[in-house]
Write a protein that holds these residues in place. Structure first.
Motif, PDB file in Angstrom:
ATOM      1  N   ILE A 312      25.660 -28.030 -52.621  1.00 23.88           N
ATOM      2  CA  ILE A 312      25.959 -27.686 -53.992  1.00 23.88           C
ATOM      3  C   ILE A 312      25.611 -26.185 -54.534  1.00 23.88           C
ATOM      4  N   CYS A 313      26.584 -25.745 -55.276  1.00 25.89           N
ATOM      5  CA  CYS A 313      26.673 -24.476 -55.844  1.00 25.89           C
ATOM      6  C   CYS A 313      25.688 -24.150 -56.882  1.00 25.89           C
ATOM      7  N   VAL A 314      24.746 -23.146 -56.915  1.00 26.46           N
ATOM      8  CA  VAL A 314      23.808 -23.189 -57.846  1.00 26.46           C
ATOM      9  C   VAL A 314      23.481 -21.724 -58.572  1.00 26.46           C
ATOM     10  N   GLU A 315      23.380 -21.409 -59.638  1.00 27.82           N
ATOM     11  CA  GLU A 315      23.145 -20.152 -60.082  1.00 27.82           C
ATOM     12  C   GLU A 315      22.371 -19.307 -59.438  1.00 27.82           C
ATOM     13  N   GLY A 329      17.015 -32.356 -50.444  1.00 31.22           N
ATOM     14  CA  GLY A 329      17.915 -32.548 -49.296  1.00 31.22           C
ATOM     15  C   GLY A 329      19.336 -31.902 -49.322  1.00 31.22           C
ATOM     16  N   PHE A 330      19.487 -31.012 -50.198  1.00 28.72           N
ATOM     17  CA  PHE A 330      20.768 -30.329 -50.303  1.00 28.72           C
ATOM     18  C   PHE A 330      20.915 -29.172 -49.700  1.00 28.72           C
ATOM     19  N   GLU A 331      22.045 -28.647 -48.982  1.00 26.31           N
ATOM     20  CA  GLU A 331      22.210 -27.300 -48.675  1.00 26.31           C
ATOM     21  C   GLU A 331      22.844 -26.420 -49.919  1.00 26.31           C
ATOM     22  N   VAL A 332      21.992 -25.471 -50.224  1.00 21.92           N
ATOM     23  CA  VAL A 332      22.376 -24.908 -51.658  1.00 21.92           C
ATOM     24  C   VAL A 332      23.242 -23.705 -51.536  1.00 21.92           C
ATOM     25  N   ILE A 333      24.091 -23.256 -52.067  1.00 18.91           N
ATOM     26  CA  ILE A 333      24.812 -21.939 -52.086  1.00 18.91           C
ATOM     27  C   ILE A 333      24.628 -21.226 -53.296  1.00 18.91           C
ATOM     28  N   ASP A 339      26.283 -13.326 -65.554  1.00 18.23           N
ATOM     29  CA  ASP A 339      27.221 -12.434 -66.343  1.00 18.23           C
ATOM     30  C   ASP A 339      28.603 -13.406 -66.760  1.00 18.23           C
ATOM     31  N   VAL A 340      28.575 -14.659 -66.356  1.00 25.59           N
ATOM     32  CA  VAL A 340      29.838 -15.400 -66.748  1.00 25.59           C
ATOM     33  C   VAL A 340      29.397 -16.233 -68.055  1.00 25.59           C
ATOM     34  N   ALA A 341      28.012 -16.641 -68.322  1.00 28.12           N
ATOM     35  CA  ALA A 341      27.450 -17.236 -69.509  1.00 28.12           C
ATOM     36  C   ALA A 341      28.147 -16.852 -70.675  1.00 28.12           C
ATOM     37  N   PRO A 342      28.325 -15.573 -71.152  1.00 25.24           N
ATOM     38  CA  PRO A 342      28.889 -15.302 -72.491  1.00 25.24           C
ATOM     39  C   PRO A 342      30.303 -15.563 -72.618  1.00 25.24           C
ATOM     40  N   PHE A 343      30.977 -16.145 -71.522  1.00 25.62           N
ATOM     41  CA  PHE A 343      32.252 -16.510 -71.610  1.00 25.62           C
ATOM     42  C   PHE A 343      32.381 -17.894 -71.752  1.00 25.62           C
ATOM     43  N   GLY A 344      31.262 -18.939 -71.712  1.00 23.51           N
ATOM     44  CA  GLY A 344      31.660 -20.086 -72.052  1.00 23.51           C
ATOM     45  C   GLY A 344      30.859 -21.032 -71.011  1.00 23.51           C
ATOM     46  N   GLY A 345      29.886 -20.618 -70.066  1.00 19.88           N
ATOM     47  CA  GLY A 345      29.175 -21.472 -69.449  1.00 19.88           C
ATOM     48  C   GLY A 345      28.817 -20.911 -67.895  1.00 19.88           C
ATOM     49  N   GLY A 346      28.540 -22.062 -67.211  1.00 17.00           N
ATOM     50  CA  GLY A 346      28.107 -21.851 -65.929  1.00 17.00           C
ATOM     51  C   GLY A 346      28.984 -22.335 -64.811  1.00 17.00           C
ATOM     52  N   LEU A 347      28.670 -22.640 -63.783  1.00 14.48           N
ATOM     53  CA  LEU A 347      29.612 -23.151 -62.549  1.00 14.48           C
ATOM     54  C   LEU A 347      30.282 -24.483 -62.607  1.00 14.48           C
ATOM     55  N   HIS A 348      29.794 -25.173 -63.480  1.00 17.37           N
ATOM     56  CA  HIS A 348      30.450 -26.495 -63.655  1.00 17.37           C
ATOM     57  C   HIS A 348      31.482 -26.487 -64.742  1.00 17.37           C
ATOM     58  N   CYS A 349      30.948 -25.629 -65.718  1.00 14.56           N
ATOM     59  CA  CYS A 349      31.969 -25.310 -66.894  1.00 14.56           C
ATOM     60  C   CYS A 349      33.305 -24.640 -66.620  1.00 14.56           C
TER      61      CYS A 349
END
Ligand code: ABU
Length: 371
Positions: A312-315, A329-333, A339-349
């Protein structure tokens, strides 16, 4: 090339990642207004996000793209429009558009179908055009792909409750949540309206949040359009519900992440439990609030992208959320993405799944209450 994605956790093969270029603080409209005086955009004004913020966001989006391509995942990017231009239909003119960072709001893949959402902001009416060159190419490449667009909304004044925002913002948090629970919000039921990011995909079961951008008619349209799915209407104890992907996040079969601050209906929790799903409360978000100019909440900490059931990719700054995923139990990336948040969201968005190894499966064989 194949369009196919039924859930949020199958091995990811092909995805769209958004761009920050040209994003605007959109002009006021009946659905929404911005009021960011400290950042130079008091209520009533509009214009582009500063160049240095665009550069920083694009650097993080490009890095995220590279992490995905290095893992063998095909990544496509949308084509920005001139979002600063006014746009019109025969019934209204809007002084600016928004951007094309959060494609998740606009498009959803359901099996071999890519569905364009109605959207409910006039500033986002034309955003689908940024993705059309990609969708057209998928349609040429994959002869089995279904290409669908929900009814284009009129978005006249009949679609909005007049005076909603001034009245709503004067309420206490508890009173706002009570209005949310009654779905007495800015959208009327004049026509079907939904953002794709209000839909959480769990195979046969789709959970669709009633929100500031999704109304009951929009969910009814989805039910009728998707007769093989079970489409559930859900509401959480959130004063400003806007997309389900920082509230109720599918992680793998049997595990869903819940933003505890946004209480869930007991029947929803029981539906998961009787079907042997674990509902885990998300770790505390690292930030007190989202960054300046962001239309989202601090719970972007939960706005993750699964590459498969174990990865899973996490901020990157969300250390408590990262630790929780490791314990689960996840491998986290870790991906720097604040810096992307002002443009409308996070990794899923910022992403739209085009292909995940996945099938149409029923993970909820038992009924519970209205579910
Ligand atoms: N658009 C995803 C973020 C939603 C939220 O902040 O709750």
């Amino acid at each position: 090339m194949k369009v196919n994605s039924w859930n949020e956790w199958g091995p990811l093969k092909h995805v769209i990642v958004g761009r920050a270029d040209g994003t605007q603080v959109q002009a006021p409209e009946p659905a929404i207004f911005r009021d960011w005086p400290d950042e130079g955009y008091p209520r009533g004004t509009h214009g582009p996000l500063p160049d240095e913020l665009v550069e920083a966001a694009n650097a993080q989006l490009d890095h995220f793209t590279k992490v995905l391509t290095d893992r063998g995942i095909r990544v496509d990017r949308p084509v920005p429009l001139d979002f600063g231009k006014p746009v019109s239909t025969p019934e209204w003119t809007q002084d600016s558009m928004f951007g094309c960072m959060p494609g998740r709001d606009v498009l959803i893949t359901l099996g071999n179908e890519i569905l364009e959402a109605t959207m409910s902001y006039r500033s986002r009416w034309f955003e689908y055009l940024c993705y059309r060159p990609l969708i057209e190419s998928y349609f040429r490449e994959d002869k089995e792909m279904r290409w669908e667009a929900a009814p284009k909304p009129r978005l006249t004044s009949a679609s909005y409750r007049e005076g909603f925002w001034d009245e709503f913002e004067a309420l206490s948090f508890d009173d706002q949540v009570e209005r949310v629970s009654r779905n007495d919000l800015v959208l009327t039921e004049a026509e079907p309206l939904f953002d794709a990011a209000d839909i959480a995909r769990f195979g046969k079961d789709l959970f669709v949040q009633l929100s500031l951008v999704t109304n009951r008619s929009g969910i009814r349209w989805l039910e009728q359009h998707l007769p093989n799915h079970r489409v559930h209407t859900v509401v959480f104890g959130n004063s400003h519900p806007l997309h389900i992907d920082a509230t109720w996040v599918p992680l793998r079969p049997g595990l869903v992440l819940h933003c505890g601050e946004r209480t869930a209906d007991e029947a929803l929790v029981q539906y998961f439990k009787v079907n042997d799903w674990e509902v885990v409360e998300a770790a505390p978000a690292r930030h007190e609030v989202a960054p300046p100019l962001s239309p989202c909440s601090r719970w972007l900490s939960m706005n993750t992208l699964s590459l498969d059931e174990k990865t899973i990719c996490v901020e990157a700054s969300e250390t408590a959320q990262i630790d929780q995923f490791v314990d689960l139990g996840f491998e986290v990336i870790p991906i720097p993405f604040w810096d992307v948040a002002p443009f409308g969201g996070g990794l899923h968005c910022s992403t739209v799944d085009i292909q995940r190894e996945s099938q149409f499966e029923d993970y909820f064989p038992k009924r519970y209450g209205r579910f």
